[in-house]
Enzyme design. Sequence first.
Site, PDB file in Angstrom:
ATOM      1  N   ASP A  51      79.171  16.891  39.010  1.00  0.00           N
ATOM      2  CA  ASP A  51      78.523  15.895  38.002  1.00  0.00           C
ATOM      3  C   ASP A  51      79.617  15.097  37.656  1.00  0.00           C
ATOM      4  O   ASP A  51      80.922  15.276  37.657  1.00  0.00           O
ATOM      5  CB  ASP A  51      78.262  16.747  36.831  1.00  0.00           C
ATOM      6  CG  ASP A  51      77.338  16.159  35.838  1.00  0.00           C
ATOM      7  OD1 ASP A  51      75.919  16.599  35.916  1.00  0.00           O
ATOM      8  OD2 ASP A  51      77.555  15.155  35.017  1.00  0.00           O
ATOM      9  N   THR A  86      65.464  11.245  36.335  1.00  0.00           N
ATOM     10  CA  THR A  86      64.411   9.893  36.671  1.00  0.00           C
ATOM     11  C   THR A  86      63.629   9.669  35.501  1.00  0.00           C
ATOM     12  O   THR A  86      62.424   9.838  35.513  1.00  0.00           O
ATOM     13  CB  THR A  86      63.640  10.135  37.870  1.00  0.00           C
ATOM     14  OG1 THR A  86      62.893  11.590  37.735  1.00  0.00           O
ATOM     15  CG2 THR A  86      64.466  10.293  39.122  1.00  0.00           C
ATOM     16  N   CYS A 110      59.399  14.943  31.185  1.00  0.00           N
ATOM     17  CA  CYS A 110      58.519  15.292  32.320  1.00  0.00           C
ATOM     18  C   CYS A 110      57.195  14.665  31.973  1.00  0.00           C
ATOM     19  O   CYS A 110      56.547  13.790  32.275  1.00  0.00           O
ATOM     20  CB  CYS A 110      58.259  16.750  32.486  1.00  0.00           C
ATOM     21  SG  CYS A 110      59.879  17.517  33.680  1.00  0.00           S
TER      22      CYS A 110
END
Length: 422
Positions: free
Chosen positions: A32, A83, A258
Amino acid sequence: MKNKKIALIGLGYVGLPLAVEFGKKFEVIGFDISKDRIDLLKKNQDPNLEINKNEFATSSYLSFSNSIDDIKDCNIYIVTVPTPIDNHKKPDLTALEKSSETVGSVLKKDDIVIYESTVYPGATEEFCVPILEKQSGLKFNTDFYCGYSPERINPGDKNHKLINIKKVTAGSTPKISLEVDELYKEIIVAGTYNAESIKVAEAAKVIENTQRDLNIALINELALIFKKMNIDTEAVLKAAGTKWNFLPFRPGLVGGHCIGVDPYYLTHKANLVGYQPEVILAGRRLNDNMGSYVANEVSKLMIKKCIQIAEANILIMGLTFKENCPDYRNTRVIDLIKEFKSFNCKVDVYDPWVNKKNVANEYKFEPIDEPIKGKYDVIIIAVAHNEFKLLSEDLIRSYGKSNHILYDIKYILKSNESDGRL
């Protein structure tokens, strides 16, 4: 590929559980870019509260790093970066681009790159692969290969864990598709479903949340209709729910990384291929406007009770996008806060799950430590945390002034215990 060495790129809600499970069987490096996150993970501390210390202890072959040099020897790269959408509700692929550049810089012959991030159909091969080729100098499906296995993590859900959710898999060639599928079979108890192509797997993921978004939009619209008819929505849903095939959705604010995002990825791609979606965007508009609707409904109740709106003290209970998790990404509770601040109200937000300093850095306000009794003109239950469910009506109302409004978005209270609800 007998000696698998896996790099997990991105260690959030999706990447960390994967790293822990794979780390029980294979050598895994969790990578990360956040040094602070890596430092916490090295101490077996998950800032998202999804993995506990005992679970870390079972992952014998897992290590963490923020150095690219440490992932050079890996031969499988699994990308699990966010995203989101931008301010114009367009896909923001910045993290996907950067992570692909990182992987491409260390990619070697015969390596496999597997993406789990939710994208529009075609993104892996049309957007990510050219970046990998450019950075590595290697040729796709000759020198290196790709796979796709969409994440199905449900934050805060202790029953549907990673290994208990069936996993869709796909690969860029038939051989690689089987190899990717066999890899995930090593950790997924619920089994896998090997899709016929990467595009099919991408599309399957993006429609899962689009379907859910539309179902909630329908219930939200029904709630608006029933409100005008003076019919209690929960009572209607309970009655309809006695039929075996009625879907048990409830109205509310629809946010998160989401459900509130994925439909825009699908409609973006639809526009690119010459189709203008109607139903999907209609559902999104309706859900995106629910915060404004609730604020206006509360304002009407305030007027009826002769409570002055300007300078009113508002308590909002809950900030996260869903109950019992600390994740506030794309929470639509923010819409409520903005609406009431636009009315010149003073807003306190109480949520025992969030990191108050992180919220302050992102949203420029800091949630309170606890509500002040007798202070508020309006109390809104916005998130159904277990901590809130344990509170009685009397205790929640004790936060309000003698004349106040209690509005229950999440049906925590009985219908006769609040002054209004969806």
